[in-house]
Design a protein around this motif. Sequence first.
Motif, PDB file in Angstrom:
ATOM      1  N   VAL A 176     -10.631 -11.224 -13.336  1.00  0.00           N
ATOM      2  CA  VAL A 176     -10.755 -11.073 -12.119  1.00  0.00           C
ATOM      3  C   VAL A 176     -11.479  -9.927 -11.549  1.00  0.00           C
ATOM      4  N   ASN A 177     -12.198 -10.123 -10.584  1.00  0.00           N
ATOM      5  CA  ASN A 177     -13.186  -9.237 -10.010  1.00  0.00           C
ATOM      6  C   ASN A 177     -13.284  -9.181  -8.663  1.00  0.00           C
ATOM      7  N   PRO A 178     -13.093  -8.151  -8.055  1.00  0.00           N
ATOM      8  CA  PRO A 178     -12.892  -6.855  -8.478  1.00  0.00           C
ATOM      9  C   PRO A 178     -11.291  -6.862  -8.978  1.00  0.00           C
ATOM     10  N   ARG A 179     -11.137  -5.961 -10.004  1.00  0.00           N
ATOM     11  CA  ARG A 179      -9.821  -5.889 -10.696  1.00  0.00           C
ATOM     12  C   ARG A 179      -8.966  -5.421  -9.594  1.00  0.00           C
ATOM     13  N   PRO A 180      -7.546  -5.941  -9.683  1.00  0.00           N
ATOM     14  CA  PRO A 180      -6.475  -5.437  -9.017  1.00  0.00           C
ATOM     15  C   PRO A 180      -6.317  -4.030  -9.162  1.00  0.00           C
ATOM     16  N   THR A 181      -6.085  -3.052  -8.213  1.00  0.00           N
ATOM     17  CA  THR A 181      -5.840  -1.727  -8.549  1.00  0.00           C
ATOM     18  C   THR A 181      -4.404  -1.468  -8.049  1.00  0.00           C
ATOM     19  N   THR A 182      -3.556  -2.197  -7.384  1.00  0.00           N
ATOM     20  CA  THR A 182      -2.024  -1.903  -6.902  1.00  0.00           C
ATOM     21  C   THR A 182      -1.252  -3.168  -7.566  1.00  0.00           C
ATOM     22  N   ALA A 183      -0.182  -2.806  -7.697  1.00  0.00           N
ATOM     23  CA  ALA A 183       0.721  -3.987  -8.056  1.00  0.00           C
ATOM     24  C   ALA A 183       0.844  -4.921  -7.122  1.00  0.00           C
ATOM     25  N   VAL A 184       0.659  -4.882  -5.753  1.00  0.00           N
ATOM     26  CA  VAL A 184       0.436  -5.784  -4.603  1.00  0.00           C
ATOM     27  C   VAL A 184      -0.667  -6.594  -4.965  1.00  0.00           C
ATOM     28  N   GLU A 185      -1.623  -6.003  -5.469  1.00  0.00           N
ATOM     29  CA  GLU A 185      -2.946  -6.798  -5.744  1.00  0.00           C
ATOM     30  C   GLU A 185      -2.807  -7.584  -6.835  1.00  0.00           C
ATOM     31  N   LEU A 186      -2.191  -7.032  -7.947  1.00  0.00           N
ATOM     32  CA  LEU A 186      -1.908  -7.572  -9.173  1.00  0.00           C
ATOM     33  C   LEU A 186      -0.895  -9.072  -9.007  1.00  0.00           C
ATOM     34  N   GLN A 187      -0.033  -8.698  -8.248  1.00  0.00           N
ATOM     35  CA  GLN A 187       0.819  -9.833  -7.810  1.00  0.00           C
ATOM     36  C   GLN A 187       0.030 -11.172  -7.300  1.00  0.00           C
ATOM     37  N   ALA A 188      -0.658 -10.803  -6.185  1.00  0.00           N
ATOM     38  CA  ALA A 188      -1.640 -11.826  -5.601  1.00  0.00           C
ATOM     39  C   ALA A 188      -2.403 -12.564  -6.699  1.00  0.00           C
ATOM     40  N   SER A 189      -3.222 -11.741  -7.485  1.00  0.00           N
ATOM     41  CA  SER A 189      -4.102 -12.340  -8.493  1.00  0.00           C
ATOM     42  C   SER A 189      -3.273 -13.185  -9.285  1.00  0.00           C
ATOM     43  N   PHE A 190      -2.163 -12.882  -9.953  1.00  0.00           N
ATOM     44  CA  PHE A 190      -1.406 -13.581 -10.766  1.00  0.00           C
ATOM     45  C   PHE A 190      -0.884 -15.028 -10.128  1.00  0.00           C
ATOM     46  N   LEU A 191      -0.423 -14.781  -8.977  1.00  0.00           N
ATOM     47  CA  LEU A 191      -0.133 -16.064  -8.237  1.00  0.00           C
ATOM     48  C   LEU A 191      -1.272 -17.060  -8.112  1.00  0.00           C
ATOM     49  N   GLN A 192      -2.424 -16.558  -7.795  1.00  0.00           N
ATOM     50  CA  GLN A 192      -3.372 -17.440  -7.945  1.00  0.00           C
ATOM     51  C   GLN A 192      -3.846 -18.207  -9.222  1.00  0.00           C
TER      52      GLN A 192
END
Length: 226
Positions: A176-192
Amino acid sequence: MYCYSGETPIDLTIDEEIIQILEQWRTVIFSDESRYCISNADGRIRICRRQGELYADNCMMERDAWGGPSIMVWGGIGLNQKLGPVVFQNIGSVRGNGVNAARYTDQVLRPHVVPHSARHQNHTFQHDNARAHTARGTRDFLHQNNITNMPWPALSTDLNPIKHLLDEIQRKLNDVNPRPTTAVELQASFLQVWARIPMNFINRLIHSMDMRCRAVINVNGGHTRY
């Protein structure tokens, strides 16, 4: 080591032929939890192996070492089926604040497994022997809701096909680019990433159960390429 046929665990060393019947896996929902972190520093240790030592026990070390903001997730898969995912809420890295029986029941079993079992009454639910899964409250909840739970041997990660799905998700998260920097962004990337996993990938994992069982038998319960 045990395989599964109907509701009865079968000793694979006694009756190996049972694993040839792929139909037995069509009604199983495999599930597991995994933690994902925004950092690539996952604590892995690189080693040099001699030829023929790829899966040797002395070249393996199992550990969980994560750093930085992270999320704990649950998912389930079956033939033409995806359950969840669940991103656990109200948990943290502090000891005792992880996935316990109450959180597992309230966030996974009640909203996801129970409705699925009501729609597919011939399906069998698989989870491993984590403490939250084997707790008295969890076992009572499954029994009260008539959910058939597959007996599962300890130390059997090579047998669970969802492990490959969770690893594939990690690889895609790393890209993923740009990489998640917070848990909220990581969760959104994971769900996608989860939503984009094609069903034919999951079906290939379910159909691999015959080969997985055979591989474990061939190494007497040791490590395999799975």
